[in-house]
Design a protein around this motif. Structure first.
Motif, PDB file in Angstrom:
ATOM      1  N   GLY A 163      50.445  38.176  17.594  1.00  0.00           N
ATOM      2  CA  GLY A 163      50.630  37.134  15.921  1.00  0.00           C
ATOM      3  C   GLY A 163      50.077  35.624  17.339  1.00  0.00           C
ATOM      4  O   GLY A 163      50.624  34.627  16.718  1.00  0.00           O
ATOM      5  N   ARG A 164      49.265  35.508  17.595  1.00  0.00           N
ATOM      6  CA  ARG A 164      47.814  34.982  18.284  1.00  0.00           C
ATOM      7  C   ARG A 164      47.733  33.355  16.024  1.00  0.00           C
ATOM      8  O   ARG A 164      48.165  32.456  16.361  1.00  0.00           O
ATOM      9  CB  ARG A 164      46.840  34.786  18.449  1.00  0.00           C
TER      10      ARG A 164
ATOM     11  N   HIS B   5      40.878  37.021   7.941  1.00  0.00           N
ATOM     12  CA  HIS B   5      42.228  36.469   7.154  1.00  0.00           C
ATOM     13  C   HIS B   5      41.741  36.089   5.968  1.00  0.00           C
ATOM     14  O   HIS B   5      42.356  36.114   4.666  1.00  0.00           O
ATOM     15  CB  HIS B   5      43.420  35.572   7.728  1.00  0.00           C
ATOM     16  N   VAL B   6      40.957  35.091   5.836  1.00  0.00           N
ATOM     17  CA  VAL B   6      40.304  34.075   4.501  1.00  0.00           C
ATOM     18  C   VAL B   6      39.991  35.018   3.637  1.00  0.00           C
ATOM     19  O   VAL B   6      39.882  34.713   2.416  1.00  0.00           O
ATOM     20  CB  VAL B   6      39.935  32.777   5.607  1.00  0.00           C
ATOM     21  N   ASP B   7      39.015  35.594   4.423  1.00  0.00           N
ATOM     22  CA  ASP B   7      37.454  36.261   3.460  1.00  0.00           C
ATOM     23  C   ASP B   7      39.183  37.271   2.518  1.00  0.00           C
ATOM     24  O   ASP B   7      39.485  37.760   0.910  1.00  0.00           O
ATOM     25  CB  ASP B   7      36.749  37.426   3.695  1.00  0.00           C
ATOM     26  N   ALA B   8      40.069  37.942   3.059  1.00  0.00           N
ATOM     27  CA  ALA B   8      40.963  38.744   1.827  1.00  0.00           C
ATOM     28  C   ALA B   8      41.642  37.929   1.093  1.00  0.00           C
ATOM     29  O   ALA B   8      41.934  38.696   0.430  1.00  0.00           O
ATOM     30  CB  ALA B   8      41.840  39.404   3.535  1.00  0.00           C
ATOM     31  N   ILE B   9      42.177  36.841   2.027  1.00  0.00           N
ATOM     32  CA  ILE B   9      43.370  35.542   0.833  1.00  0.00           C
ATOM     33  C   ILE B   9      42.615  35.301  -0.483  1.00  0.00           C
ATOM     34  O   ILE B   9      42.322  35.699  -1.485  1.00  0.00           O
ATOM     35  CB  ILE B   9      43.512  34.519   1.899  1.00  0.00           C
TER      36      ILE B   9
ATOM     37  N   LEU C 216      50.629  39.463   6.404  1.00  0.00           N
ATOM     38  CA  LEU C 216      49.939  39.665   5.699  1.00  0.00           C
ATOM     39  C   LEU C 216      49.135  40.893   5.900  1.00  0.00           C
ATOM     40  O   LEU C 216      48.446  42.197   4.931  1.00  0.00           O
ATOM     41  CB  LEU C 216      49.315  38.372   4.830  1.00  0.00           C
ATOM     42  N   ILE C 217      48.566  40.784   6.938  1.00  0.00           N
ATOM     43  CA  ILE C 217      47.528  41.274   7.906  1.00  0.00           C
ATOM     44  C   ILE C 217      48.015  43.139   8.159  1.00  0.00           C
ATOM     45  O   ILE C 217      47.608  44.143   7.123  1.00  0.00           O
ATOM     46  CB  ILE C 217      46.418  41.560   9.259  1.00  0.00           C
ATOM     47  N   GLN C 218      49.352  42.810   8.335  1.00  0.00           N
ATOM     48  CA  GLN C 218      50.165  44.418   8.338  1.00  0.00           C
ATOM     49  C   GLN C 218      50.275  44.425   7.054  1.00  0.00           C
ATOM     50  O   GLN C 218      50.357  46.430   6.351  1.00  0.00           O
ATOM     51  CB  GLN C 218      51.442  44.259   8.565  1.00  0.00           C
ATOM     52  N   ASP C 219      50.416  43.256   5.118  1.00  0.00           N
ATOM     53  CA  ASP C 219      51.121  44.015   4.466  1.00  0.00           C
ATOM     54  C   ASP C 219      49.514  45.322   4.523  1.00  0.00           C
ATOM     55  O   ASP C 219      49.715  46.287   3.615  1.00  0.00           O
ATOM     56  CB  ASP C 219      51.399  43.058   3.304  1.00  0.00           C
ATOM     57  N   MET C 220      48.575  44.653   4.262  1.00  0.00           N
ATOM     58  CA  MET C 220      47.250  45.205   3.887  1.00  0.00           C
ATOM     59  C   MET C 220      47.010  46.260   4.678  1.00  0.00           C
ATOM     60  O   MET C 220      46.644  48.015   4.253  1.00  0.00           O
ATOM     61  CB  MET C 220      46.007  44.598   4.720  1.00  0.00           C
TER      62      MET C 220
ATOM     63  N   LEU D 113      39.142  46.944   5.367  1.00  0.00           N
ATOM     64  CA  LEU D 113      39.917  47.805   5.482  1.00  0.00           C
ATOM     65  C   LEU D 113      40.290  48.604   7.378  1.00  0.00           C
ATOM     66  O   LEU D 113      41.403  48.050   7.866  1.00  0.00           O
ATOM     67  CB  LEU D 113      40.106  48.956   4.945  1.00  0.00           C
ATOM     68  N   LEU D 114      38.900  48.313   7.933  1.00  0.00           N
ATOM     69  CA  LEU D 114      39.016  48.533   9.343  1.00  0.00           C
ATOM     70  C   LEU D 114      39.318  47.819  10.283  1.00  0.00           C
ATOM     71  O   LEU D 114      40.130  47.577  11.375  1.00  0.00           O
ATOM     72  CB  LEU D 114      37.365  49.408   9.704  1.00  0.00           C
ATOM     73  N   GLY D 115      38.798  45.675   9.674  1.00  0.00           N
ATOM     74  CA  GLY D 115      39.880  45.586  10.141  1.00  0.00           C
ATOM     75  C   GLY D 115      41.117  45.101  10.192  1.00  0.00           C
ATOM     76  O   GLY D 115      41.622  44.751  11.456  1.00  0.00           O
ATOM     77  N   PHE D 116      41.562  45.013   8.808  1.00  0.00           N
ATOM     78  CA  PHE D 116      42.853  45.218   9.557  1.00  0.00           C
ATOM     79  C   PHE D 116      44.050  46.016   9.718  1.00  0.00           C
ATOM     80  O   PHE D 116      44.278  45.708  10.610  1.00  0.00           O
ATOM     81  CB  PHE D 116      44.037  45.289   8.023  1.00  0.00           C
ATOM     82  N   ASP D 117      43.223  47.260  10.274  1.00  0.00           N
ATOM     83  CA  ASP D 117      43.485  48.409  10.820  1.00  0.00           C
ATOM     84  C   ASP D 117      43.460  48.004  12.170  1.00  0.00           C
ATOM     85  O   ASP D 117      44.318  48.634  13.408  1.00  0.00           O
ATOM     86  CB  ASP D 117      43.156  49.446  11.102  1.00  0.00           C
TER      87      ASP D 117
END
Ligand code: SF4
Ligand code: SF4
Lengths: 669, 294
Positions: free
Chosen positions: A262-263, A348-352, A282-286, A252-256
Motif C-alpha cells: 500500500g505504499r 503502474h504508469v506503463d500499465a495505465i 489496480l495492480i491486484q485487478d491485473m 504480468l510477472l511484475g503485477f504478481d
C-alpha cells in the motif's frame, strides 16, 4: 517418528510448491513474449540487495523487519533442507538452523506487532494470516531442531507434543513453500525475485549504469533513470492493452510480485482526492485478470467510490469495463509517485498508459475533453485549437529573434511550449526572456513552427498523434542549428529530452531552472538581495523531479535569490502532484462529488503548513492548477518570475545586449 | 409551436439501406483537411441508426494528397457498434467515386445510390471547401426523384416506408416531419456531436474505388464552373437589430435570435406569376434587388 515424517513433509511441500510455481509461470507467459535471457537471473541478488533495499529502507523499521524475517527464513529453509530433509544431522548446522529460526522469529514478532493495528494501506486476509504463519514456521522449526544440538528433552521424539510440532511446521511449510507457488502471499518472494531479474526497464538498476561520470543529472536519482514511455508500434495488429494477455509477460510477472504494502496507495494523489483510483487495487485487478476470477477476495482498500467484489476478469477478456472501470484509468495524473515508492519496482504508469492506448486508439473512448484536445492537436498542433501562428503574440514587443533568421545557429533554442497561449504563463515566459537577455544569452525561438511536444496526446494514449507531432517537431528541429534547448515547461523538457530519442531526435535539453542556475554559477546574472525576509516553499513538478531527477537546480536558484526555503513534508522525490499532469485534468472525472477533494487544494494545504507566503513553481501546469485554488492563499510565482523581479542590471549595462555570451565560442562554425 | 419530445430510435430499420455522403472538411482555424463538421454529424446519425451497416461514399479527386486523411477520419468512427462488443465489430467501408478536374459529383453519386439500392441518404448541408453551394442534396433528390429534408437535428424512427425526423428551427425549436422513403436528409449542425475518430478503426476501414458507374461517353463535365472566378468565402455581414428595450431579457433574446420567421406572411393559392411578383417585391423591399432590376 519425527525423523521419518519430517523429510517427507519437507519434500512433499517442496514438490507441490514447485508444481504450483510452474503453473504460475504459465500464467505470466500468457503475456506477449519477449526473449528470456536466463543469465539475468544472476543479476537478481545484487538488484535485490541494492536497488530494492534502497526503496524498502525508506521505512527503516519495516526494512529491519524484512531483513530479519526474510533472511531468517531463507537461511532456515536452506538448512532445514539439508538437516531435516537430507538427514545430515550435523550439530553445527543444527546450531545455525536454530539461530536462523530465532532471527526469523524476532522478525515475525515485529511483523505481528505491525499487524496488531494495521495501517489502512495494508491488506488483511491472507496477509494477516501470513504474519501468524511466519510465527508458526519459526517456532516449529526452532523447537523441532532443538534435539540436533542435544538440548531438547527426548520426549520431543514422540507423543502428542511431537504431533503438535509437526503440525506447526506443516502449517509453516504449507504457507511458505506451497503458498509461494500457488498464489499465497509468499508468492511475492518468488515472483518478485524473477521480476527483478527480468525487469522490463533494466536501466532502473545500478548494473546497467551507462557512464558513471555522465553529467546527466537524472542518473543521480534512481527513480528517474528510465521514465520514458515505450513507443508503440502503430502497424501492430492490436494497439495497446485490451485484455491481460496483451501485456508483456514481464509486466504480468511484475503485477504478481505486488506485496500489497500500500505504499503506492498512500502516495497517490488521485486516491487521496477520492478519485476512483487506487494503484494497489489496480495492480491486484491485473492479477485477478491474469489468473481469472473475481476481485471479491481482495482484502484491502478499493478504488474510492467503487465497491470491491463486483468486478471480474479473465486473461482473454477485455479489461474495461468488467475488470476495471475506465474512469479509474483516466483518474491517473501519471505523477509516478507510486512507481517511485513501490518496493517491488512495479510500473503502474506503463500499465495505465497501455490500457489507455487501447481505449483511445481502438475504442475511441477518450474522455470528452481529452478527445477535444486531441482533435485540436491534429488540426492545429496545439491542444487549445488556437491558430498556431499566434504562439508568439505575447512577445510582439520583445523582438525575440527567430531561429529562421539565424542560419549560423544560436546557443540556446528557447522552446515555448503550449504555455505560450496561456496568459498566466506568458508572464513567466516574459520573465525568462528578461533573464536570458540580462545574462547575454544568445537565443532564438521557433515561433509558429513550434508544435505541441505531444505530451498530453501520449499520456491520453493517443500514440498516433504523439508520434506524428514528434516526427514533425524533429523534422523542424533538424533544419536549424543550436547547441541546446531550454524550456520552462517540464513536460516539453521530458518529452524532448527523454522520449524523442526513440524517434531519432537527440537533443541536449535543459529546464529553465537548470539553465538559470548555470547563469548564476557563471556569474552572468546578478540579483538584489530581497527587500524583506520572506519564507518561500518550492513545489517540485513531477516531470522535472521524479521523471528527470532535477531537484537541486531550483533550490540553488532560490538560494541565490537569498530566499529562505521551508520545505513541504512531501517534497523532492516525494513531492505530491498538483493534479494537472497526464491528461487527468481533461479526464472528466468529477472532483466535486461528496467525499472528493481537488488535488491542487490538497497540495495548497501542504504549502500552507510550511507557513510560506509564496510558493515557487517551475511548471505552467502546476502554476495553473495551484492558482486555481481559491484565495486567500500564498502567492504562486514561477522561478523565472522571482529571478526576473530581483535582477539588477549588470554594470556593463550599456553593452549588455551586444556582449558575446560565453558559450558562443562553442557554436558550430 | 409545441415542442416535440425527442424519442429514442424505436428499432433498427433492417432492410432500409442507408448511406452517408461525406466530403473533405477544412478546419476553420488551420485550414487543415479532416472530417467536415456536418458530414461527421450525418455519419454519427447513420451509425446510431443502422450501426456498421452504414456505408459511406465520397466523390472526389483521388489524387488529392490529404483526401485519405479526411476519409479515414470518418472510417475511424466505426467503433462501439453492434452491441459494443469489441471483436464483433465490423470495419467501415467507403466507396470512392473518382472525379477528374471539372467533373460534377451529382451524376456519379446518383448512379452509386441507385446501384447500391440506397433508400436513406444522410449528408451535411454544405461542404466546407470547394464550391460549398449546398446544392448537391437538392440536385441529387431532383435527379433521383427522392424527397429531401434539410436542417435535420435527429432521426426519431425509421421503418420500411418512411422516416420520422426532427427539423431544427431557430431558437432551439424543433418540428417533427414524417418523410416518405427514399429520402435524402441534410443534417444540421445542432445534431448529436460525432463520436471520436479512433486510429485503429480508421486504419482498418476499407476505401474501395468505384469507377465503372457511368458510361464513359456521358458528359459529366460541370461546364458552368469552367469560367468562374474563385475567391475565398467571407462571412456574410449580419444585420444588426437595435433593440431599445431596457429589459435585459428582451435584449438577450434579440441578440440570441437567429433570423426568426416572425412578421412574415404565408401566401397560398397564388398563381406562379403572382408568386414571383410577390417575391420580387419582397427582395426589392429588402434591398437585395435594386429598384431598376428586372
Ligand atoms: S504495487 Fe508496489 S507499492 Fe503498491 S502495494 Fe504493490 S508492492 Fe506495494
Ligand atoms: S501515477 Fe500518480 S496518480 Fe497515477 S496511480 Fe501512480 S500515484 Fe496515482
Amino acid at each position: 517418528m519425527l525423523n521419518s515424517l519430517l523429510p517427507l513433509l519437507i519434500f512433499a511441500a517442496l514438490a507441490v510448491g514447485v508444481i504450483g510455481a510452474l503453473r504460475r509461470a504459465r500464467l505470466w507467459r500468457q503475456g506477449r513474449q519477449t526473449p528470456v535471457v536466463w543469465a539475468h537471473l544472476f543479476l537478481m541478488p545484487k538488484r535485490y540487495l541494492n536497488d530494492l533495499h534502497h526503496v524498502v529502507v525508506r521505512d527503516k523499521a519495516m526494512a529491519h523487519t524484512h531483513v530479519a524475517t526474510a533472511g531468517g527464513f531463507v537461511a532456515a529453509m536452506a538448512l532445514a533442507l539439508v538437516v531435516h530433509g537430507l538427514q545430515w544431522r550435523n550439530p553445527i548446522l543444527g546450531g545455525l538452523l536454530l539461530a536462523a529460526s530465532a532471527v526469523m522469529f524476532v522478525g515475525a514478532l515485529a511483523v505481528n506487532h505491525r499487524r496488531l493495528n494495521p495501517p489502512e494501506k495494508l491488506s488483511s486476509g491472507p496477509w494477516q494470516r501470513l504474519s501468524k504463519s511466519l510465527l508458526a514456521y519459526s517456532v516449529g522449526m526452532f523447537l523441532i531442531s532443538l534435539p540436533l544440538v542435544g538440548v531438547a528433552p527426548t520426549v520431543l521424539g514422540g507423543g502428542v507434543l511431537a504431533l503438535i510440532l509437526l503440525a506447526l511446521v506443516a502449517w509453516g511449510l504449507a504457507e511458505m513453500l506451497i503458498g509461494m507457488g500457488w498464489g499465497g502471499p509468499m508468492k511475492h518472494a518468488f515472483a518478485g525475485s524473477l521480476h527483478l531479474a527480468f525487469h522490463r526497464r533494466p536501466e532502473r538498476f545500478d548494473d546497467q549504469h551507462r557512464d558513471p561520470n555522465s553529467s546527466e543529472r537524472h542518473d543521480a536519482h534512481r527513480g528517474s533513470r528510465s521514465t520514458a514511455l515505450f513507443p508503440l508500434d502503430l502497424t501492430a495488429k492490436a494497439l495497446g492493452v485490451e485484455k491481460p494477455a496483451d501485456f508483456q509477460w514481464q509486466q504480468l510477472l511484475g503485477f504478481d510480485a505486488c506485496v500489497q504494502c500500500g505504499r503506492c496507495q498512500s502516495v497517490c494523489p488521485a486516491y487521496a482526492a477520492g478519485q476512483p483510483l487506487n494503484p494497489k487495487k489496480l495492480i491486484q485487478d491485473m492479477v485477478v485478470g491474469m489468473a481469472g476470477g473475481s476481485d471479491a477476495r481482495y482484502a484491502g482498500s478499493g478504488h474510492p467510490g467503487l465497491d470491491v467484489g463486483r468486478h471480474h476478469g479473465a486473461s482473454n477478456q477485455a479489461i474495461v469495463p468488467r475488470l476495471v472501470e475506465a474512469e479509474t484509468l483516466w483518474a491517473c495524473t501519471t505523477c509516478r509517485a507510486c512507481v517511485e515508492e513501490c518496493p517491488m519496482m512495479i510500473e503502474h504508469v506503463d500499465a495505465i498508459v497501455d490500457m489507455r492506448r487501447f481505449l483511445t486508439l481502438e475504442r475511441g473512448e477518450t474522455p470528452e475533453k481529452g478527445a477535444a484536445a486531441i482533435d485540436n492537436l491534429i488540426a492545429t498542433d496545439n491542444p487549445g485549437g488556437l491558430d498556431n501562428a499566434s504562439r508568439l503574440d505575447w512577445a510582439a514587443d520583445l523582438e525575440i529573434p527567430r531561429i529562421q533568421d539565424r542560419p549560423a545557429g544560436v546557443d540556446v533554442l528557447l522552446w515555448l511550449g503550449d504555455g505560450a497561449f496561456d496568459m498566466r504563463n506568458q508572464r513567466t515566459l516574459r520573465a525568462l526572456v528578461k533573464i536570458l537577455r540580462a545574462g547575454g544569452v544568445d537565443f532564438a525561438v521557433l515561433g509558429e513552427e513550434e508544435r505541441d511536444s505531444g505530451d498530453v496526446a501520449r499520456r491520453l494514449g493517443d500514440e498516433a498523434t504523439f508520434q506524428r507531432l514528434a516526427e514533425r517537431n524533429i523534422a523542424t528541429l533538424s533544419r536549424y542549428r543550436f547547441q541546446r534547448i531550454v524550456t520552462a515547461d517540464p513536460h516539453s523538457f521530458h518529452v524532448l529530452g527523454r522520449e524523442y530519442g526513440d524517434f531519432g531526435g537527440n537533443y541536449h535539453v535543459l529546464h529553465h531552472s537548470t539553465f538559470i542556475a548555470e547563469l548564476f554559477d557563471a556569474g552572468r546574472i546578478s540579483v538584489a538581495a530581497p527587500a524583506q525576509a520572506e519564507t518561500v516553499t518550492y513545489h517540485d513538478p513531477c516531470y522535472l523531479g521524479r521523471y528527470n531527477g532535477e531537484f537541486a537546480a531550483p533550490r540553488q536558484v532560490l538560494a541565490a535569490l537569498g530566499l529562505e526555503v521551508a520545505e513541504m513534508a512531501r517534497s523532492g522525490y516525494r513531492s505530491r502532484c498538483c493534479g494537472g499532469g497526464g491528461g487527468a485534468a481533461l479526464s472528466d472525472v468529477p472532483a466535486d462529488l461528496p467525499g472528493r477533494a481537488r488535488i491542487p487544494d490538497m497540495r495548497m494545504e501542504d504549502v500552507r503548513e510550511t507557513g510560506a507566503t509564496t510558493v515557487a513553481v517551475a511548471c505552467p501546469q502546476c502554476t495553473a492548477m495551484l492558482e486555481g485554488v481559491v484565495e486567500p492563499r500564498p502567492r504562486i510565482k514561477d522561478l523565472a518570475e522571482l529571478v526576473a523581479d530581483a535582477l539588477v542590471e549588470p554594470v556593463r549595462a550599456t553593452n549588455a545586449t551586444s556582449a558575446p555570451s560565453q558559450s558562443r565560442e562553442e557554436e558550430p562554425a | 409551436m409545441p415542442q416535440p419530445e425527442p424519442q429514442a430510435i424505436a428499432k433498427r430499420p433492417h432492410g432500409v439501406k442507408t448511406a452517408a455522403l461525406v466530403s473533405s472538411g477544412r478546419h476553420p482555424v488551420s485550414g487543415r483537411a479532416g472530417r467536415a463538421r456536418e458530414d461527421a454529424r450525418a455519419v454519427e446519425m447513420g451509425l446510431a441508426l443502422v450501426g456498421a451497416d452504414l456505408s459511406l461514399v465520397h466523390a472526389g479527386d483521388p489524387e488529392q494528397a490529404s483526401l485519405r486523411e479526411s476519409l479515414e477520419g470518418y472510417l475511424g468512427m466505426y467503433h462501439g457498434l453492434d452491441g459494443g462488443r469489441p471483436g464483433d465489430e465490423r470495419d467501415g467501408q467507403l466507396s470512392l467515386l473518382p472525379l477528374r478536374a471539372g467533373e460534377d459529383a451529382v451524376a456519379p453519386l446518383a448512379a452509386w445510390l441507385e446501384q447500391r439500392g440506397v433508400r436513406l441518404a444522410l449528408t451535411g448541408q454544405r461542404a466546407e471547401c470547394g464550391e460549398g453551394s449546398g446544392m448537391v442534396g437538392y440536385l441529387l433528390a431532383e435527379r433521383l426523384g427522392w424527397s429531401i429534408a434539410t436542417g435535420i437535428a435527429a432521426i426519431e424512427c425509421c421503418d420500411e416506408e418512411s422516416v420520422t425526423v426532427l427539423q431544427a428551427l431557430p431558437q432551439g425549436q424543433r418540428r417533427r416531419l414524417e418523410i416518405r422513403l427514399p429520402c435524402l436528409i441534410a443534417v444540421d449542425a445542432v445534431a448529436e456531436a460525432p463520436r471520436q475518430s479512433a486510429f485503429g478503426p480508421a486504419r482498418r476501414g476499407r476505401i474501395e474505388t468505384v469507377d465503372d458507374l457511368l458510361p464513359a461517353d456521358e458528359s459529366r463535365l460541370d461546364t458552368g464552373s469552367a469560367d468562374w472566378r474563385w475567391q475565398p468565402a467571407r462571412a456574410r455581414p449580419k444585420r444588426l437589430k437595435v433593440v431599445k428595450s431596457t429589459n435585459a431579457r428582451d435584449r438577450f433574446k434579440a441578440a440570441a435570435a437567429k433570423s426568426s420567421a416572425t412578421g412574415g406572411q404565408v401566401l397560398t393559392d397564388l398563381s406562379p406569376e403572382e408568386a414571383a411578383e410577390k417575391l420580387i417585391d419582397y427582395l426589392r423591399a429588402e434591398k437585395i434587388l435594386a429598384q431598376d432590376d428586372q
